[in-house]
Design a protein around this motif. Structure first.
Motif, PDB file in Angstrom:
ATOM      1  N   LYS A  59      -3.156  -5.625 -30.401  1.00 51.21           N
ATOM      2  CA  LYS A  59      -4.379  -5.238 -29.704  1.00 51.21           C
ATOM      3  C   LYS A  59      -4.817  -6.390 -28.818  1.00 51.21           C
ATOM      4  O   LYS A  59      -4.437  -7.533 -29.035  1.00 51.21           O
ATOM      5  CB  LYS A  59      -5.509  -4.940 -30.696  1.00 51.21           C
ATOM      6  N   LEU A  60      -5.677  -6.069 -27.880  1.00 50.18           N
ATOM      7  CA  LEU A  60      -6.222  -7.096 -27.008  1.00 50.18           C
ATOM      8  C   LEU A  60      -7.075  -8.063 -27.823  1.00 50.18           C
ATOM      9  O   LEU A  60      -7.926  -7.655 -28.607  1.00 50.18           O
ATOM     10  CB  LEU A  60      -7.075  -6.448 -25.912  1.00 50.18           C
ATOM     11  N   ALA A  61      -6.813  -9.319 -27.659  1.00 47.94           N
ATOM     12  CA  ALA A  61      -7.604 -10.362 -28.324  1.00 47.94           C
ATOM     13  C   ALA A  61      -8.643 -10.869 -27.339  1.00 47.94           C
ATOM     14  O   ALA A  61      -8.343 -11.075 -26.166  1.00 47.94           O
ATOM     15  CB  ALA A  61      -6.697 -11.503 -28.783  1.00 47.94           C
ATOM     16  N   ARG A  62      -9.836 -11.055 -27.817  1.00 52.82           N
ATOM     17  CA  ARG A  62     -10.917 -11.636 -27.010  1.00 52.82           C
ATOM     18  C   ARG A  62     -11.692 -12.570 -27.912  1.00 52.82           C
ATOM     19  O   ARG A  62     -11.836 -12.327 -29.105  1.00 52.82           O
ATOM     20  CB  ARG A  62     -11.873 -10.560 -26.492  1.00 52.82           C
ATOM     21  N   GLY A  63     -12.207 -13.646 -27.329  1.00 53.48           N
ATOM     22  CA  GLY A  63     -12.993 -14.595 -28.106  1.00 53.48           C
ATOM     23  C   GLY A  63     -12.117 -15.418 -29.029  1.00 53.48           C
ATOM     24  O   GLY A  63     -10.894 -15.459 -28.881  1.00 53.48           O
ATOM     25  N   PRO A  64     -12.723 -16.079 -29.998  1.00 51.64           N
ATOM     26  CA  PRO A  64     -11.936 -16.872 -30.943  1.00 51.64           C
ATOM     27  C   PRO A  64     -11.081 -15.960 -31.820  1.00 51.64           C
ATOM     28  O   PRO A  64     -11.475 -14.828 -32.108  1.00 51.64           O
ATOM     29  CB  PRO A  64     -12.993 -17.610 -31.768  1.00 51.64           C
ATOM     30  N   VAL A  65      -9.923 -16.444 -32.199  1.00 50.69           N
ATOM     31  CA  VAL A  65      -9.043 -15.696 -33.101  1.00 50.69           C
ATOM     32  C   VAL A  65      -8.603 -16.610 -34.233  1.00 50.69           C
ATOM     33  O   VAL A  65      -8.545 -17.832 -34.081  1.00 50.69           O
ATOM     34  CB  VAL A  65      -7.810 -15.110 -32.368  1.00 50.69           C
ATOM     35  N   THR A  66      -8.316 -15.995 -35.377  1.00 49.00           N
ATOM     36  CA  THR A  66      -7.811 -16.740 -36.524  1.00 49.00           C
ATOM     37  C   THR A  66      -6.414 -16.247 -36.874  1.00 49.00           C
ATOM     38  O   THR A  66      -6.072 -15.090 -36.606  1.00 49.00           O
ATOM     39  CB  THR A  66      -8.711 -16.602 -37.771  1.00 49.00           C
ATOM     40  N   ALA A  67      -5.635 -17.126 -37.450  1.00 48.67           N
ATOM     41  CA  ALA A  67      -4.305 -16.784 -37.943  1.00 48.67           C
ATOM     42  C   ALA A  67      -4.262 -17.103 -39.422  1.00 48.67           C
ATOM     43  O   ALA A  67      -4.572 -18.227 -39.827  1.00 48.67           O
ATOM     44  CB  ALA A  67      -3.234 -17.570 -37.197  1.00 48.67           C
ATOM     45  N   THR A  68      -3.897 -16.107 -40.214  1.00 47.86           N
ATOM     46  CA  THR A  68      -3.767 -16.284 -41.659  1.00 47.86           C
ATOM     47  C   THR A  68      -2.296 -16.180 -42.012  1.00 47.86           C
ATOM     48  O   THR A  68      -1.669 -15.132 -41.802  1.00 47.86           O
ATOM     49  CB  THR A  68      -4.580 -15.209 -42.413  1.00 47.86           C
ATOM     50  N   ALA A  69      -1.745 -17.268 -42.527  1.00 50.08           N
ATOM     51  CA  ALA A  69      -0.327 -17.342 -42.880  1.00 50.08           C
ATOM     52  C   ALA A  69      -0.176 -17.276 -44.397  1.00 50.08           C
ATOM     53  O   ALA A  69      -0.916 -17.932 -45.127  1.00 50.08           O
ATOM     54  CB  ALA A  69       0.273 -18.646 -42.358  1.00 50.08           C
ATOM     55  N   THR A  70       0.810 -16.487 -44.833  1.00 52.57           N
ATOM     56  CA  THR A  70       1.053 -16.301 -46.261  1.00 52.57           C
ATOM     57  C   THR A  70       2.514 -16.584 -46.562  1.00 52.57           C
ATOM     58  O   THR A  70       3.411 -16.014 -45.912  1.00 52.57           O
ATOM     59  CB  THR A  70       0.707 -14.861 -46.682  1.00 52.57           C
ATOM     60  N   LEU A  71       2.748 -17.439 -47.534  1.00 53.86           N
ATOM     61  CA  LEU A  71       4.107 -17.773 -47.960  1.00 53.86           C
ATOM     62  C   LEU A  71       4.765 -16.529 -48.543  1.00 53.86           C
ATOM     63  O   LEU A  71       4.180 -15.846 -49.384  1.00 53.86           O
ATOM     64  CB  LEU A  71       4.053 -18.896 -48.999  1.00 53.86           C
ATOM     65  N   GLY A  72       5.986 -16.219 -48.102  1.00 53.78           N
ATOM     66  CA  GLY A  72       6.654 -14.973 -48.481  1.00 53.78           C
ATOM     67  C   GLY A  72       7.506 -15.027 -49.728  1.00 53.78           C
ATOM     68  O   GLY A  72       7.957 -13.986 -50.201  1.00 53.78           O
TER      69      GLY A  72
END
Length: 150
Positions: free
Chosen positions: A92-105
């Motif tokens: 989707k279109l990102a606007r403003g601040p964004v966060t990335a959540t990474a999870t060990l697989g």
């Protein structure tokens, strides 16, 4: 911020110039999950006014590296973590601040057991990129390896 977050954030900020360039913020780092934030910065906008795809890629890859360092940092004398592949999907279109959540697989203990047995383990890290309203704007999978120090 926890001591773990501070040390991982400080280390990656010192070692990875793109972290400083994009002003990435470390919100959480643990051995199974890391959360980083890309502030809204017009200098890194794309043609539709959101964060550039390259900035979002860097955010997600950096979050994956943060969880890997949190999980395996105490083993750096034995092996160096390296990304093997990365695949990203922009949803989707990102606007403003964004966060990335990474999870060990994979469980860290399983990865370390493979390393102990003489292997060069590979393991995925899944990353979700979200806008402030919670909408997922992108998903990335980074496959990492622990290359033994010979």
């Amino acid at each position: 911020m926890t001591d773990s977050t501070t040390s991982v954030a400080d280390l990656l900020t010192a070692m990875v110039p793109m972290v400083r360039t994009l002003n990435l913020e470390y919100l959480e780092t643990a051995a199974d999950r890391a959360v980083l934030r890309l502030p809204d910065q017009p200098a890194y906008h794309n043609h539709v006014g959101g964060p550039h795809a390259g900035a979002m890629f860097t955010l997600a890859e950096s979050a994956s590296g943060a969880v890997v360092l949190a999980a395996f940092g105490e083993h750096l004398r034995r092996a160096v973590p390296l990304p093997v592949t990365a695949e990203i999907h922009y949803r989707k279109l990102a606007r403003g601040p964004v966060t990335a959540t990474a999870t060990l697989g994979r469980p860290a203990a399983e990865v370390l057991a493979e390393l102990e047995a003489g292997g060069r383990p590979e393991f995925p890290v899944a990353v979700a990129i979200q806008r402030e309203d919670g909408a997922v704007t992108g998903e990335m999978t980074v496959v990492w390896t622990l290359r033994p120090n010979d």
